[in-house]
Design an enzyme around this catalytic site. Structure first.
Site, PDB file in Angstrom:
ATOM      1  N   ARG A  41      32.967 -38.437 -31.796  1.00 37.75           N
ATOM      2  CA  ARG A  41      33.613 -39.293 -32.806  1.00 37.75           C
ATOM      3  C   ARG A  41      33.444 -38.728 -34.213  1.00 37.75           C
ATOM      4  O   ARG A  41      34.320 -38.887 -35.068  1.00 37.75           O
ATOM      5  CB  ARG A  41      33.079 -40.720 -32.711  1.00 37.75           C
ATOM      6  CG  ARG A  41      33.670 -41.407 -31.489  1.00 37.75           C
ATOM      7  CD  ARG A  41      33.190 -42.818 -31.304  1.00 37.75           C
ATOM      8  NE  ARG A  41      34.002 -43.454 -30.268  1.00 37.75           N
ATOM      9  CZ  ARG A  41      33.663 -44.557 -29.620  1.00 37.75           C
ATOM     10  NH1 ARG A  41      32.525 -45.163 -29.906  1.00 37.75           N
ATOM     11  NH2 ARG A  41      34.458 -45.074 -28.712  1.00 37.75           N
ATOM     12  N   LYS A 202      37.392 -51.197  -9.808  1.00 40.92           N
ATOM     13  CA  LYS A 202      37.930 -52.494  -9.385  1.00 40.92           C
ATOM     14  C   LYS A 202      39.324 -52.787  -9.917  1.00 40.92           C
ATOM     15  O   LYS A 202      39.646 -52.456 -11.054  1.00 40.92           O
ATOM     16  CB  LYS A 202      36.997 -53.596  -9.870  1.00 40.92           C
ATOM     17  CG  LYS A 202      35.659 -53.588  -9.161  1.00 40.92           C
ATOM     18  CD  LYS A 202      34.840 -54.747  -9.637  1.00 40.92           C
ATOM     19  CE  LYS A 202      33.615 -54.922  -8.755  1.00 40.92           C
ATOM     20  NZ  LYS A 202      32.802 -56.037  -9.208  1.00 40.92           N
ATOM     21  N   GLY A 359      36.680 -44.950 -20.967  1.00 46.15           N
ATOM     22  CA  GLY A 359      35.393 -44.928 -20.270  1.00 46.15           C
ATOM     23  C   GLY A 359      35.078 -43.672 -19.488  1.00 46.15           C
ATOM     24  O   GLY A 359      34.972 -42.571 -20.037  1.00 46.15           O
ATOM     25  N   GLY A 382      37.898 -49.310 -25.040  1.00 49.57           N
ATOM     26  CA  GLY A 382      38.639 -50.572 -24.967  1.00 49.57           C
ATOM     27  C   GLY A 382      40.023 -50.493 -25.584  1.00 49.57           C
ATOM     28  O   GLY A 382      40.982 -51.040 -25.034  1.00 49.57           O
TER      29      GLY A 382
HETATM   30  P1  AMP Z   1      36.017 -47.775 -13.989  1.00 46.63           P
HETATM   31  O1  AMP Z   1      34.947 -48.011 -14.990  1.00 46.63           O
HETATM   32  O2  AMP Z   1      36.690 -49.010 -13.517  1.00 46.63           O
HETATM   33  O3  AMP Z   1      37.005 -46.705 -14.431  1.00 46.63           O
HETATM   34  O4  AMP Z   1      35.288 -47.233 -12.685  1.00 46.63           O
HETATM   35  C1  AMP Z   1      34.619 -46.028 -12.637  1.00 46.63           C
HETATM   36  C2  AMP Z   1      33.706 -46.061 -11.459  1.00 46.63           C
HETATM   37  O5  AMP Z   1      34.440 -46.221 -10.259  1.00 46.63           O
HETATM   38  C3  AMP Z   1      32.902 -44.790 -11.294  1.00 46.63           C
HETATM   39  O6  AMP Z   1      31.561 -45.095 -11.503  1.00 46.63           O
HETATM   40  C4  AMP Z   1      33.169 -44.391  -9.846  1.00 46.63           C
HETATM   41  O7  AMP Z   1      31.995 -43.976  -9.170  1.00 46.63           O
HETATM   42  C5  AMP Z   1      33.678 -45.666  -9.223  1.00 46.63           C
HETATM   43  N1  AMP Z   1      34.489 -45.396  -8.032  1.00 46.63           N
HETATM   44  C6  AMP Z   1      35.564 -44.635  -7.919  1.00 46.63           C
HETATM   45  N2  AMP Z   1      35.988 -44.583  -6.652  1.00 46.63           N
HETATM   46  C7  AMP Z   1      35.162 -45.362  -5.911  1.00 46.63           C
HETATM   47  C8  AMP Z   1      35.094 -45.723  -4.533  1.00 46.63           C
HETATM   48  N3  AMP Z   1      35.984 -45.271  -3.649  1.00 46.63           N
HETATM   49  N4  AMP Z   1      34.099 -46.544  -4.151  1.00 46.63           N
HETATM   50  C9  AMP Z   1      33.196 -46.984  -5.043  1.00 46.63           C
HETATM   51  N5  AMP Z   1      33.216 -46.690  -6.356  1.00 46.63           N
HETATM   52  C10 AMP Z   1      34.188 -45.885  -6.794  1.00 46.63           C
END
Ligand code: AMP
Length: 402
Positions: A41, A202, A359, A382
């Site tokens: 940054r 998720k 992220g 964000g």
């Molecule tokens: P996000 O913050 O929603 O972008 O999620 C990132 C996280 O998703 C990372 O820590 C990954 O390890 C996790 N992730 C990605 N694919 C999978 C999967 N198939 N099962 C569990 N966690 C996952």
């Protein structure tokens, strides 16, 4: 860049020698043992600061740092960050003990043309997060002109991002300008076909984002843990995989909206599974129709990657948020790394425009050694996600208004 005045407009309008320019930067950098652990940054805002100082402006930097709850807290002082910034730009930077009132006024008074001053954390005042007009006016008293160079803070209507624009002529700094240009090239007025990749853990955190993307892109690749919910929504068994059963209808709804909008949804056709989520776990590749009950999906498989490579072959624009698998733990990083390398290579060859952010995405692209060759990698978390959701960012809208 429609609607936003840039530094070039500012330079054309006035001679900046001796003019007090208030710059909203994002100095909210990660610290480890009192030292800045990631200077991205600082690197992004440095060109705006040195360019303005080079024109003889009195450069006054505003930023928040951490979450001090609206009152002074030395733990969240910007002083060490200001010192790191000085080292980074290779010059002297003054520090003001407060961002408003007498202390700020004294620090500003002491500036000569070309000097740079960092004022203390704006969140030491409740008026920052409440966007109190009196606080914004007090900030504005220290400048003649306002420049916002903190896209990553633009999703918050705070005193130093939105309120202040009601009191001063307002411009986008170089980093803000570059970010807005990249985002416009990715989703505003992109070259088609546009392929979006959305991965991560998720669906629940990305419903709005998926809903917006299906209306805007030609193909939406869904990977990571969230793909499991979509596979389950299509009646597939996902074993022990991360899955959100209460969102199956939401997933079906997104699939239906995509069909109506002529957006191809690309889900994995094969996946890498393991009985447990740990480094070096025995992993194998199976079709999405054959996920064993006692295993979990942790990455996309080689057939899926081959299909993605074909999509990237014809895509003119790629927008990316979220890893395709559990990339922190090898061998489940392979899908993300390989896909990122292909996008990076085609971007480097000038075949497509690639924009990534949010992220874990930046960490994943760095791990793949791909970040430097992407057209643009956003340092915003964000704000990048809200932009992908199609939400108007108050800090950006405020610049367009001025
Ligand atoms: P996000 O913050 O929603 O972008 O999620 C990132 C996280 O998703 C990372 O820590 C990954 O390890 C996790 N992730 C990605 N694919 C999978 C999967 N198939 N099962 C569990 N966690 C996952």
């Amino acid at each position: 860049m429609a609607g936003h005045k840039t530094l070039d407009d500012l330079f054309a309008a006035i001679d900046l020698k001796g003019v007090r320019v208030l710059i909203r930067a994002d100095l909210n950098v990660p610290m480890l043992d009192g030292a800045v652990s990631d200077a991205t940054r600082l690197e992004r805002v440095a060109p705006t600061l040195t360019e303005l100082a080079g024109r003889g402006a009195k450069v006054i930097v505003l930023s928040h740092f951490g979450r001090p709850k609206g009152k002074p807290d030395t733990k969240y002082s910007l002083r060490p960050v200001a010192e790191a910034l000085a080292t980074f730009i290779g010059g002297k930077i003054a520090f003001g003990e407060d961002c408003i009132g007498d202390a700020a006024a004294r620090a500003v008074e002491a500036l000569a043309p070309g000097d740079i001053l960092v004022l203390e954390n704006t969140r030491f005042h409740a008026g920052e997060e409440n966007n109190d007009p009196d606080f914004a006016a007090a900030l504005a008293e220290n400048g003649n002109v306002y420049v916002n160079d903190a896209f990553s803070c633009a999703h918050r209507a705070h005193g130093s991002t939105e309120g202040i624009t009601h009191f001063l002529p307002s411009y986008a700094g170089r980093a803000m300008e570059a970010e807005l240009r990249a985002l416009d090239a990715a989703l505003g007025n992109p070259q088609r076909p546009v392929v979006a990749i959305v991965g991560g853990a998720k669906v629940s955190t990305k419903i709005a984002l998926l809903g917006n993307l299906v209306k805007k892109v030609d193909a939406l690749v869904i990977g990571g843990g969230m793909a499991n919910t979509f596979l389950a929504a299509q009646g597939k068994k996902v074993g022990k995989s991360l899955c959100e059963p209460d969102l199956l209808d939401t997933a079906r709804h997104i699939l239906a909206n995509a069909r109506a909008a002529n957006c191809d949804i690309v889900l994995p056709t094969d996946v890498v599974v393991a009985a447990e989520f740990k480094a070096g776990a025995a992993a194998r590749t199976v079709s999405v129709d054959d996920v064993p009950d006692d295993m979990m999906i942790l990455d996309v498989g080689p057939d899926t990657l081959k299909h993605l490579a074909g999509r990237f072959e014809t895509a003119k624009t790629v927008v990316w948020n979220g890893p395709l698998g559990a990339f922190e733990v090898p061998p489940f990083d392979r899908g993300t790394v390989e896909a990122a390398r292909i996008v990076a290579m085609r971007s480097k060859q000038g075949e497509l425009v690639s924009v990534a952010g949010g992220g874990d995405t930046v960490a994943a692209l760095n791990e793949a050694g791909a970040a430097d060759d992407f057209t643009y990698v956003s340092a915003a978390g964000g704000a990048f996600l809200e932009w992908m959701e199609g939400v108007e960012l108050p800090g950006v809208a405020a610049l367009a208004r001025k």
